[in-house]
Design an enzyme around this catalytic site. Structure first.
Site, PDB file in Angstrom:
ATOM      1  N   GLN A  15       1.098 -10.586  -2.966  1.00  0.00           N
ATOM      2  CA  GLN A  15      -0.182  -9.969  -3.040  1.00  0.00           C
ATOM      3  C   GLN A  15      -0.508  -9.682  -4.051  1.00  0.00           C
ATOM      4  O   GLN A  15       0.007  -8.678  -4.700  1.00  0.00           O
ATOM      5  CB  GLN A  15      -0.297  -9.056  -1.827  1.00  0.00           C
ATOM      6  CG  GLN A  15      -0.520  -9.743  -0.504  1.00  0.00           C
ATOM      7  CD  GLN A  15      -1.191  -8.532   0.513  1.00  0.00           C
ATOM      8  OE1 GLN A  15      -0.650  -7.490   0.620  1.00  0.00           O
ATOM      9  NE2 GLN A  15      -2.242  -8.986   1.441  1.00  0.00           N
ATOM     10  N   HIS A  58      -8.460  -0.776  -0.868  1.00  0.00           N
ATOM     11  CA  HIS A  58      -7.319  -2.031  -1.344  1.00  0.00           C
ATOM     12  C   HIS A  58      -8.464  -3.030  -1.707  1.00  0.00           C
ATOM     13  O   HIS A  58      -9.367  -3.271  -1.126  1.00  0.00           O
ATOM     14  CB  HIS A  58      -6.756  -2.229  -0.174  1.00  0.00           C
ATOM     15  CG  HIS A  58      -6.250  -1.337   0.772  1.00  0.00           C
ATOM     16  ND1 HIS A  58      -4.885  -1.011   0.670  1.00  0.00           N
ATOM     17  CD2 HIS A  58      -6.595  -0.606   1.659  1.00  0.00           C
ATOM     18  CE1 HIS A  58      -4.822  -0.090   1.676  1.00  0.00           C
ATOM     19  NE2 HIS A  58      -5.786   0.195   2.259  1.00  0.00           N
ATOM     20  N   HIS A  70      -5.371  -0.651  -5.886  1.00  0.00           N
ATOM     21  CA  HIS A  70      -5.622   0.358  -5.146  1.00  0.00           C
ATOM     22  C   HIS A  70      -6.629   0.930  -5.961  1.00  0.00           C
ATOM     23  O   HIS A  70      -5.997   1.246  -7.100  1.00  0.00           O
ATOM     24  CB  HIS A  70      -4.649   1.134  -4.498  1.00  0.00           C
ATOM     25  CG  HIS A  70      -3.847   0.508  -3.367  1.00  0.00           C
ATOM     26  ND1 HIS A  70      -2.559   0.092  -3.623  1.00  0.00           N
ATOM     27  CD2 HIS A  70      -4.161   0.104  -2.184  1.00  0.00           C
ATOM     28  CE1 HIS A  70      -2.118  -0.461  -2.619  1.00  0.00           C
ATOM     29  NE2 HIS A  70      -3.057  -0.540  -1.562  1.00  0.00           N
ATOM     30  N   CYS A 111       0.772  -1.414   0.043  1.00  0.00           N
ATOM     31  CA  CYS A 111       0.061   0.020   0.142  1.00  0.00           C
ATOM     32  C   CYS A 111       0.642   1.326   0.101  1.00  0.00           C
ATOM     33  O   CYS A 111       0.449   2.448  -0.784  1.00  0.00           O
ATOM     34  CB  CYS A 111      -0.903   0.092   1.105  1.00  0.00           C
ATOM     35  SG  CYS A 111      -1.703  -1.692   1.420  1.00  0.00           S
ATOM     36  N   ARG A 142       6.472 -10.797   5.925  1.00  0.00           N
ATOM     37  CA  ARG A 142       5.987 -10.717   7.388  1.00  0.00           C
ATOM     38  C   ARG A 142       6.587 -11.827   8.096  1.00  0.00           C
ATOM     39  O   ARG A 142       6.781 -13.135   7.817  1.00  0.00           O
ATOM     40  CB  ARG A 142       4.394 -10.721   7.280  1.00  0.00           C
ATOM     41  CG  ARG A 142       3.739  -9.475   6.511  1.00  0.00           C
ATOM     42  CD  ARG A 142       2.332  -9.943   6.661  1.00  0.00           C
ATOM     43  NE  ARG A 142       1.665  -8.921   5.660  1.00  0.00           N
ATOM     44  CZ  ARG A 142       0.362  -8.995   5.157  1.00  0.00           C
ATOM     45  NH1 ARG A 142      -0.403  -9.937   5.727  1.00  0.00           N
ATOM     46  NH2 ARG A 142      -0.047  -8.201   4.451  1.00  0.00           N
ATOM     47  N   LYS A 146     -15.486  -2.898   5.163  1.00  0.00           N
ATOM     48  CA  LYS A 146     -14.901  -4.085   4.106  1.00  0.00           C
ATOM     49  C   LYS A 146     -15.828  -4.971   3.955  1.00  0.00           C
ATOM     50  O   LYS A 146     -16.948  -5.293   4.474  1.00  0.00           O
ATOM     51  CB  LYS A 146     -13.597  -4.560   4.671  1.00  0.00           C
ATOM     52  CG  LYS A 146     -14.016  -5.399   5.969  1.00  0.00           C
ATOM     53  CD  LYS A 146     -12.622  -6.253   6.351  1.00  0.00           C
ATOM     54  CE  LYS A 146     -12.797  -6.995   7.545  1.00  0.00           C
ATOM     55  NZ  LYS A 146     -11.834  -7.867   7.796  1.00  0.00           N
ATOM     56  N   ASP A 193      -2.706  -6.964  -4.882  1.00  0.00           N
ATOM     57  CA  ASP A 193      -3.152  -5.818  -4.360  1.00  0.00           C
ATOM     58  C   ASP A 193      -3.685  -4.755  -5.669  1.00  0.00           C
ATOM     59  O   ASP A 193      -2.979  -5.212  -6.672  1.00  0.00           O
ATOM     60  CB  ASP A 193      -2.012  -5.211  -3.871  1.00  0.00           C
ATOM     61  CG  ASP A 193      -2.624  -4.743  -2.573  1.00  0.00           C
ATOM     62  OD1 ASP A 193      -3.699  -4.704  -2.118  1.00  0.00           O
ATOM     63  OD2 ASP A 193      -1.519  -4.216  -1.646  1.00  0.00           O
TER      64      ASP A 193
HETATM   65 ZN   LIG Z   1      -3.141  -1.799  -0.086  1.00  0.00          ZN
END
Ligand SMILES: [Zn+2]
Ligand SMILES: [Zn+2]
Length: 637
Positions: A376, A505, A380, A329, A358, A459, A378
């Site tokens: 990921q 996201h 945005h 992000c 992580r 979400k 991802d």
């Molecule tokens: Zn994100």
């Protein structure tokens, strides 16, 4: 006079305090036989407890979900009783119910699963005897005296308050227990001991090592059997097992929790991403890529340095602190913020397949399902408030297309504003209503989890259902009011003023590694043709036919198919068998006849054989099948 109100509103009256059994008998004998416990007002208690004042009572039968837990705890008592009969020196500690059964931690000689048969046989005797299970309330002094020199129970009793202590007795066996329990041991009909492992008393490594014996129990044998079949099927589908058998990926001590993908695993990986890119291009996304490692001041701005640092891998270079990204992000925010945007540019759908790290504790690592390094998918999406509904709907439709391609069902959950949150009431209203309106327009049922959203926005979670009926949360659509603020993002509106963009996201595969693992288990390694690591294998029936087989393989490769030629001088039967074990969808045998005719004989993984297939026609057919990403291997129908 005691007045009992039943759930349907009907009322029963008794001269003296009735037990749950009396109430049940007053309705029907059949009901009484199936009653396990009861809910008196809000308290779950034994069926044989007298009800001393007017109350509403719900009788719990074997059909109620709470009853299963009660019975499983009774099964733990039955197991403990059996073990004490067989191992009189054993000392009991605690025996709780867990998700799929129960366990009991017992201080005893180490045992192996070979002892299970004998313990189960002894349990069976106790079950057959239908011993009544009787509750007895005792004072702390009585409890301490009863346990004499049993150190574990004594320690537990010392922590309890006088007046709250109860024992449960069945036959010669008594246990310190809160209850409730089933009325007699006969309810523990279908049980099985599952495994034994070491455990420390109070989870403290300096204390005694105990035997933790796990079991499971159901109200009938059919359900137990179903559960055991499910476990067996899950074991067969285990992605680590199949990953090794099909040579897809591995783990190495040099990088714990960080998977290595082999050539075949990589072929699947790239196929997954090609497909992902195809869908995202069609849905109007652009793709970006941000660095894997960035300076501390970025993470301070995003809040990760303060809130997430213990999970981040960090490094110090040229007197500056760096962190490896745990999320894509912040990089995505920098990209949006680097130039001025007009409302005319919105929405911007910027995707990034980013490698994130992580630091998970080693104890929770689990194959591809829980790793320390993963990608990921991802994206945005930056938009105006008016665009929320349309954009979310677009994401839901994309999710639907992608999961359906894999034959995965799914359900949706909307999580709303939690108690602690940032943002104004109006912001939350706009955001939550936008999500709900999109869900409504999408037209499928969804569940609402009130107050379960993140502090920075509501979400939608997408839970997929695999071939074994297990659910996995993969997709998420998370609205975020925090990062645009922290990165001071803006666009110029129609009114010529600066506005904060609404930002979400969203992930669809989620962790691509985890999704890969789920697919391995969902398909049990029998991947659809378009996804299979090797799509076609050619089996020359003797060495003279190797050049022919190779030439055909080269043609197929050129057309974009993943092929192999089995060059070993094994029998055809063995080659076919091995190709089947490798789950290769299309097995082509190349003999002299086929060479002369320019044909092949095709054996599909589901066992169908088709001889004399013209090579050109075969290639066209396979390419069409792959391009359509069909699930069934219906090549010749
Ligand atoms: Zn994100
Ligand atoms: Zn108990």
């Amino acid at each position: 006079m005691i007045t009992i109100t039943l759930p349907d509103g009907s009322i029963k009256q008794f001269d003296q305090s009735p037990t749950g059994m009396d109430v049940a008998m007053g309705i029907s004998e059949g009901l009484a036989r199936n009653c396990v416990a009861m809910m008196v007002d809000d308290l779950l208690v034994d069926l044989n407890r007298p009800i001393e004042k007017n109350a509403s009572v719900r009788l719990m039968t074997t059909k109620d979900p709470e009853s299963l837990e009660i019975m499983r705890h009774s099964a733990a008592h039955v197991m403990a009783q059996a073990i004490l009969r067989l191992y009189p020196k054993a000392k009991l500690t605690i025996g709780p119910v867990v998700e799929e059964g129960f366990y009991y931690d017992i201080d005893m000689e180490p045992i192996s699963e070979e002892a299970f048969g004998q313990i189960e046989a002894e349990m069976q005797k106790i079950v057959k005897a239908k011993l009544p299970i009787v509750r007895k309330e005792v004072s702390k002094a009585e409890a301490l005296e009863f346990y004499g020199n049993e150190e574990y129970k004594l320690e537990m009793i010392r922590d309890l308050q006088d007046g709250t202590i109860s024992f449960y007795q069945q036959g010669e066996f008594t246990d310190l227990c809160r209850g409730p329990h089933v009325p007699h041991t006969g309810f523990v009909k279908a049980f099985k001991l599952m495994k034994v492992s070491g455990a420390y008393w109070r989870a403290d490594q300096t204390k005694a090592q105990l035997q933790r014996i796990y079991g499971t129990a159901y109200f009938d044998n059919k359900e137990l059997k179903q559960y055991l079949n499910f476990l067996e099927e899950a074991r067969k589908r285990n992605h680590r097992r199949i990953g090794t058998a099909l040579d897809l990926f591995s783990f190495h001590d040099e990088a714990p929790g960080m998977p290595f993908f082999h050539p075949k695993g990589m072929a699947m990986w790239n196929t997954l991403l090609d497909y992902w890119r195809y869908e995202h291009r069609a849905a109007g996304y652009v793709e970006t890529k941000t660095p894997i490692m960035m300076q501390r001041f970025l993470w301070e701005r995003s809040g990760h340095w303060e809130n997430y640092r213990e999970n981040m891998y960090t490094s110090r270079i040229d007197d500056a602190d760096y962190a490896i990204k745990p999320m894509n992000c912040p990089g995505g925010m920098l990209l949006f913020g680097r130039k001025h945007h007009s409302y005319r540019d919105l929405p911007i759908r910027a995707a990034e397949i980013g490698l994130v790290h992580r630091h998970e504790l080693s104890g929770v690592l689990n194959g591809l399902f829980r790793v320390r390094a993963f990608h990921q998918d991802d994206a945005h999406i930056f938009m105006t408030p008016e665009q929320i509904q349309g954009e979310i709907l677009g994401v839901l439709q994309l999710v639907d297309r992608i999961y359906s391609t894999f034959g995965l069902g799914f359900h949706l959950e909307l999580s709303t504003r939690p108690e602690k949150s940032i943002g104004t009431d109006t912001q939350w209203e706009t955001a939550t209503n936008g999500l709900a309106a999109a869900l409504k327009a999408y037209g499928r049922q969804y569940q609402v989890n009130e107050g379960d959203g993140a502090f920075y926005g509501p979400k939608i979670d997408v839970h997929i259902k695999d071939a074994l009926g297990r659910t996995w949360q993969c997709g998420t659509v998370q609205l975020d009011m925090s990062l645009p603020e922290r990165f001071d993002l803006s666009y110029v509106g129609q009114d010529n003023e600066r506005h904060r963009p609404i930002m979400i996201h969203r992930v669809i595969y989620g962790s691509i590694e985890r999704f890969f693992g789920i697919l391995v288990e969902h398909f049990a390694g029998k991947f659809p043709l378009w996804l299979a690591p090797v799509q076609v294998i050619l089996l020359p029936i003797n060495d003279d036919l190797i050049p022919f087989a190779r030439a055909q393989a080269a043609e197929l490769e050129k057309a974009g198919l993943r092929t192999e030629v089995d060059l070993r001088s094994e029998s055809l039967k063995k080659k076919v068998r091995d190709a089947q074990l490798q789950q290769i969808p299309l097995i082509l045998t190349c003999g002299a006849k086929e060479k002369d005719e320019g044909t092949v004989s095709v054996r599909t993984l589901d066992g169908k054989v088709r001889q004399g297939v013209a090579l050109d026609a075969f290639r066209v057919q396979v390419l069409e099948h792959v391009a359509a990403r069909r699930l069934a291997l219906d090549l010749f129908t």
